[in-house]
Design an enzyme around this catalytic site. Structure first.
Site, short mmCIF file in Angstrom:
data_model
loop_
_atom_site.label_atom_id
_atom_site.label_comp_id
_atom_site.label_asym_id
_atom_site.label_seq_id
_atom_site.Cartn_x
_atom_site.Cartn_y
_atom_site.Cartn_z
N ARG A 1 0.67 -1.25 -0.01
CA ARG A 1 0.00 0.09 0.06
C ARG A 1 0.88 1.35 0.09
NH1 ARG A 1 -4.05 -2.32 -2.36
NH2 ARG A 1 -5.60 -3.34 -1.16
N ASP B 1 -6.76 -0.38 4.55
CA ASP B 1 -5.96 0.07 3.22
C ASP B 1 -6.12 1.57 3.16
OD1 ASP B 1 -5.11 -2.32 2.58
OD2 ASP B 1 -6.92 -2.89 1.58
N1 ARG Z 1 -6.54 -7.81 6.33
C1 ARG Z 1 -5.49 -7.61 5.52
C2 ARG Z 1 -4.89 -6.41 5.74
O1 ARG Z 1 -5.33 -5.47 6.30
C3 ARG Z 1 -5.85 -7.88 4.18
C4 ARG Z 1 -6.40 -6.70 3.35
C5 ARG Z 1 -7.10 -7.13 2.15
N2 ARG Z 1 -7.74 -5.95 1.53
C6 ARG Z 1 -8.57 -6.08 0.48
N3 ARG Z 1 -8.90 -4.77 0.01
N4 ARG Z 1 -9.00 -7.10 0.07
O2 ARG Z 1 -3.48 -6.10 5.44
#
Ligand code: ARG
Length: 410
Positions: A96, A125
């Site tokens: 990210r 995210d």
């Molecule tokens: N829970 C994990 C994290 O916070 C994965 C996130 C997955 N993101 C998504 N947009 N599907 O790093």
């Protein structure tokens, strides 16, 4: 007057396609799309340019970030030993900040005043993207449509797409949210929200079911130079190729599946499932090599740093002075982490099968039960007497107190 520009982190999926239209309607922006190639696979990148333009973007930048992702983000993370809450190898989290950094770069290049992303208001995210943008260009406006609009979920998005002539992806709808890059694939949401339920057998994409893996173990070696993996089975590889090859090797033995309930940065627990086959092997081998080469106190201290580093990656605190300072420490610790680790892979398991390093601190003459030339066993007595002095004193005091109490009773 020319319209203001916004750079959107665009995946080509339903959500970001809807966002293109919504940004035009709501803000009258010129939309510049930016797609990060982080190794999500060719099928996700195919036809993106035409699709973006058709949906209403004025142009699209497709940035191949794979090499930078592995070299400058993933490998330093491996060196740190970061694992979130004992399980998660941080595959989504580590990508990210880099995507955020590219958003800023493209925004500056095209003279945009804003950036936008398709992360929801509940997840990690959004925080990671926006911390990166704030750190690198706090003057950019950040737009997060999921926090603003009235669309509630996927079916609202579909309705919006239909009524605005946005082509709906033809790929079969998956009952969960997926994020894929070179390092891992993550699944969460939808039917996975019940932590008491196993996922469908056919959900997994990078690994076979360990029960169906070959009955024959496979041997593999990974070689490191100062904590950076550079060769598989003695053959040097570029960072990207190395991870890709190890994904295939580990994947066919069902290695690297994680099913966990984790604490999100925003405070709630969520259930996630991850496949990190190559990453699991690399992390295993790296740790093994550190066991072989690192000084005891350094190793123990570094374990604490790894916890902190993992939390910082998870929280999106990449572009911060603390992360940079920890990196300086971690790089120093890796000076002697050079050598090769052999492993046997068998039905989801990894067993170490060999260790080789010119820098090992393993000293056979010192540890052997066989001869006593180097080590004076008598010295151990003084060591125990002095190190155990506080225990000895406390034991003496307590016995005395007990005796006094017993004497008072009689
Ligand atoms: N829970 C994990 C994290 O916070 C994965 C996130 C997955 N993101 C998504 N947009 N599907 O790093």
């Amino acid at each position: 007057m020319a319209k203001e520009k916004v750079v959107l982190a665009y995946s080509g999926g339903l959500d970001t396609s809807v966002i293109v239209k919504w940004l035009q309607e709501k803000y009258d922006y010129e939309i510049v799309a930016m797609t990060a190639n982080v190794g999500q696979g060719d099928s996700e990148l195919e036809g993106l340019e035409a699709k973006a333009i058709k949906t209403g973007a004025s142009q699209i930048f497709i940035e191949d970030l794979r090499e930078e992702l592995v070299r400058d983000y993933i490998f330093p993370m491996v060196q740190s030993g970061a694992v979130y809450e004992g399980k998660y190898l941080l595959g989504t989290a580590i990508a990210r900040p880099l995507i955020g950094k590219k958003l800023v770069e493209i925004a500056e290049k095209v003279g945009a005043t804003a950036v936008a992303h398709g992360a929801t208001g509940k997840g990690n995210d959004q925080v990671r993207f926006e911390f990166a943008v704030k750190a690198l260009n706090p003057y950019l406006k950040i737009i997060a449509p999921w926090r603003e609009w009235d669309l509630k979920g996927r079916s609202d998005c579909m309705d919006y797409a239909c009524s605005h002539g946005i082509p709906i992806p033809v790929t079969a709808e998956k009952p969960y949210s997926i994020d894929r890059n070179l390092w891992h694939i993550s699944f969460e949401g939808g039917i996975l929200e019940d932590p008491d339920r196993e996922p469908e057998k056919d959900m997994y994409r990078l690994t076979v079911d360990p029960f169906d893996a070959p009955d024959q173990a496979e041997e593999v070696t990974i070689s490191f130079e100062k904590g950076i993996p550079f060769a598989v089975n003695g053959k040097s590889q570029s960072p990207v190729k190395l991870v890709e090859e190890l994904n295939i090797i580990a994947g066919r033995h069902g290695i690297g599946r994680i099913d966990m309930v984790e604490n999100r940065f925003l405070g709630m627990k969520s259930r996630g499932i991850y496949e990190t086959p190559g990453g699991t092997l690399i992390s295993f081998a790296h740790r093994e090599l550190e066991h072989y080469t690192l000084d005891r106190d350094l190793y123990h201290y570094k374990e604490g740093i790894a916890l902190k580093y993992a939390e910082m990656i998870y929280y999106g605190l990449w572009f911060t002075p603390l992360r940079e300072a920890l990196d300086a420490f971690i790089q120093k610790t890796q000076e002697k982490v050079t050598g090769t680790i052999g492993m046997k892979l068998y039905k989801g398991n990894i067993a170490v099968s060999g260790r080789e390093s010119a820098h090992t601190l393993y000293h056979h003459g010192m540890v052997t039960f066989e001869d006593d030339q180097l080590f004076e066993q008598k010295d151990a007595q003084g060591f125990i007497n002095l190190y155990g002095l506080p225990m000895t004193i406390r034991g003496m005091v307590e016995i005395k107190a007990r005796q006094k109490k017993e004497a008072g009773k009689n």
